[in-house]
Design an enzyme around this catalytic site. Structure first.
Site, PDB file in Angstrom:
ATOM      1  N   LYS A  82      47.025   9.461  53.163  1.00 39.21           N
ATOM      2  CA  LYS A  82      45.811   8.933  54.112  1.00 39.21           C
ATOM      3  C   LYS A  82      45.780   9.910  55.435  1.00 39.21           C
ATOM      4  O   LYS A  82      46.893  10.174  56.015  1.00 39.21           O
ATOM      5  CB  LYS A  82      45.990   7.511  54.503  1.00 39.21           C
ATOM      6  CG  LYS A  82      45.000   7.018  55.360  1.00 39.21           C
ATOM      7  CD  LYS A  82      44.849   5.590  55.502  1.00 39.21           C
ATOM      8  CE  LYS A  82      43.921   4.718  55.998  1.00 39.21           C
ATOM      9  NZ  LYS A  82      43.835   3.308  56.215  1.00 39.21           N
ATOM     10  N   SER A 155      40.117   0.542  54.946  1.00 39.82           N
ATOM     11  CA  SER A 155      39.771   1.776  55.454  1.00 39.82           C
ATOM     12  C   SER A 155      40.600   2.965  54.325  1.00 39.82           C
ATOM     13  O   SER A 155      40.094   4.041  54.501  1.00 39.82           O
ATOM     14  CB  SER A 155      40.254   1.874  56.816  1.00 39.82           C
ATOM     15  OG  SER A 155      41.676   1.678  57.041  1.00 39.82           O
ATOM     16  N   SER A 179      43.272  -3.382  54.697  1.00 43.38           N
ATOM     17  CA  SER A 179      43.142  -1.976  54.247  1.00 43.38           C
ATOM     18  C   SER A 179      43.754  -1.201  53.263  1.00 43.38           C
ATOM     19  O   SER A 179      43.622  -0.305  52.627  1.00 43.38           O
ATOM     20  CB  SER A 179      42.902  -0.919  55.598  1.00 43.38           C
ATOM     21  OG  SER A 179      42.094  -1.307  56.348  1.00 43.38           O
TER      22      SER A 179
END
Length: 467
Positions: A82, A155, A179
């Site tokens: 990420k 997210s 998330s």
């Protein structure tokens, strides 16, 4: 293993094939890079692909295998990171425009640990702005590989899409209000949110420091356990990291769950759940009971409601602190949603904040006492099934709609509790729906074992989108 099956192989399967010298990490990495090149123009899950780094790491792993060196199940496994995890020499943008040119000089701890375990970095994965709820207006959001009109989750959107689409074998996700769990549920993945502090946050851009959790997003519970073991552990660079030894989640994973006490608050769950989600919970109850678990009716603590109703206040203040260096000086570079959250945090009164802080302390204590009655809690990811963009927009527009979104996720970030999200079925359109098991602090190994037992009796986690 045929190359056609490679994109959806499990990490544990790759590890076995490497040990038997039936697969080459260079061969696997090249196959994954070719697949990314073919599918990324449609899916948009990567911010950038690091092909040269990946192939260099793959060649190193192959040489180590040739010398009989095996570092563990992550050795030679291509993963995605990420884009809030700092990586030496590779831009780390945080889903923002304020860091679009930021190139870290060192790897963050979680990245270093994965590299030390022999993992291969395919690239940096797309995410929402600042890890909050919406992508920056200039970003093309990742596309759910099961259906382009449906929510990819936030997210860790790129993490969810890339793993589900067979563009990496595992990905780092972060979870502040849901998330890891939202994109895991939306994309049919197994996502482990460890106990707060289990995985170092050093070298990871923050949304809200005391709420942020880092964990693996994979296609099976065993894979989540393997990746978690490589990521977790005490870190002198993060004084909030926990000192307790990291368990070997794969040891004893086959022991089953006979006698496991599974708590369910029927009113908390069923009073708000739509039909498809309720069916997934019903089916999960039956499978767990058939495996020997004991279902226990419980009542969630009374402070559960403030935990999801007031989560945004607490998150807003910590987000304002995280962005203090850039906001309001560079306000024009922010998207409107993240900017509004920061403004809320800057405006919140001290008394309001302390009420939330106190409720959070009480909730943690109440939850700890609840876990004297049960071993895990069974809860949905959210009340609705796998929503389209229009359906999700309608949820946010209705009164207190945000409460429904956060009802089953935010409380367990406020408490720092470990959770595992598991695929539990599909809606009539063929879209995946997940559910959660929530455990005591430091009980990741039990959650992985329980999820693995469930996955041994079902095949939801082995289904994947046709691409």
């Amino acid at each position: 293993m045929p190359l056609d099956d490679l994109p959806f192989a499990n990490i544990t399967e790759l590890a076995s094939a490497y040990r038997a010298r039936k697969l080459s990490p260079v061969e696997v990495t090249r196959a994954m890079l070719e697949r990314i090149e073919r599918l990324e123009p449609t899916l948009h899950s990567y911010v950038r692909v690091t092909a040269d780094i990946a192939l260099e790491q793959a060649r190193k792993a192959e040489a180590e295998f040739g010398r009989g060196e095996f570092k563990g199940p992550m050795h030679g496994v291509p993963v995605g990171l990420k884009d809030l995890c700092e990586t030496k020499g590779v831009p780390t943008t945080w889903g923002t425009r304020i860091l679009k040119d930021y190139v870290p000089k060192e790897d963050g701890t979680v990245v270093r640990k994965l590299f030390d375990a022999g993992a291969i970095m395919l690239g940096k994965l797309q995410m929402t702005e600042g890890a909050f709820s919406v992508h920056h207006p200039e970003v093309v959001a990742p596309v759910n590989p099961w259906h382009p009109d449906h929510w990819p989750g936030v997210s860790s959107s790129g993490s969810g899409v890339s793993v589900a689409a067979g563009l990496c074998y595992g990905a780092i996700g972060t979870d502040t209000g849901g998330s890891i769990r939202f994109p895991s549920g939306a994309n049919g993945l197994t996502g482990l949110k460890p106990t707060w502090g289990r995985v170092s946050r050093h070298g990871v851009q923050a949304l809200a420091d005391s709420l942020d959790h880092l964990g693996p997003m994979t296609r099976s519970a065993a894979d989540a356990g393997a990746m978690f073991a490589a990521m977790a552990g005490s870190d002198p660079n993060d004084p909030t990291s926990l000192d307790e030894p990291v368990p070997d989640c794969l040891a004893g994973i086959e022991q089953g769950i006979r006698g496991l006490r599974v708590g369910l608050d029927s009113r908390y769950v069923y009073d708000v759940c739509e039909r498809d989600t309720a069916k997934v919970i019903d089916d999960a109850r039956k499978v767990l009971a058939d495996l020997g678990a004991k279902l226990v009716e419980i009542s969630m603590p009374d402070k559960t409601v403030p935990m999801y109703k007031d989560w945004a206040k607490f998150c807003a203040v910590e987000t304002a602190v995280a962005h203090e260096k850039y906001y309001p000086a560079r306000k024009a570079e922010y998207g409107p949603v993240l900017a509004d959250l920061i403004e809320q945090g800057r405006a919140l009164g001290v008394l309001d904040l302390m009420h939330v802080y106190h409720d959070r302390l009480v909730f943690k204590g109440q939850l700890r006492k609840l876990f004297a009655q049960v071993d895990v809690l069974l809860v949905p990811v959210h009340p609705f099934g796998n929503p389209s963009a229009d359906q999700l927009d309608a949820v946010f527009k209705r009164p207190n709609g945000i409460d429904d979104v956060l009802r089953f996720t935010a409380p367990f970030d406020m408490s720092g509790s470990p959770t595992i999200t598991i695929p539990g079925g599909f809606d009539p359109k063929g879209l995946p729906i997940g559910f959660q098991l929530v455990g005591r602090h430091l009980d990741e190994a039990l959650l992985v074992r329980a999820a693995h037992a469930y996955q041994g009796a079902t095949d939801w986690h082995r289904r994947h989108p046709s691409l």
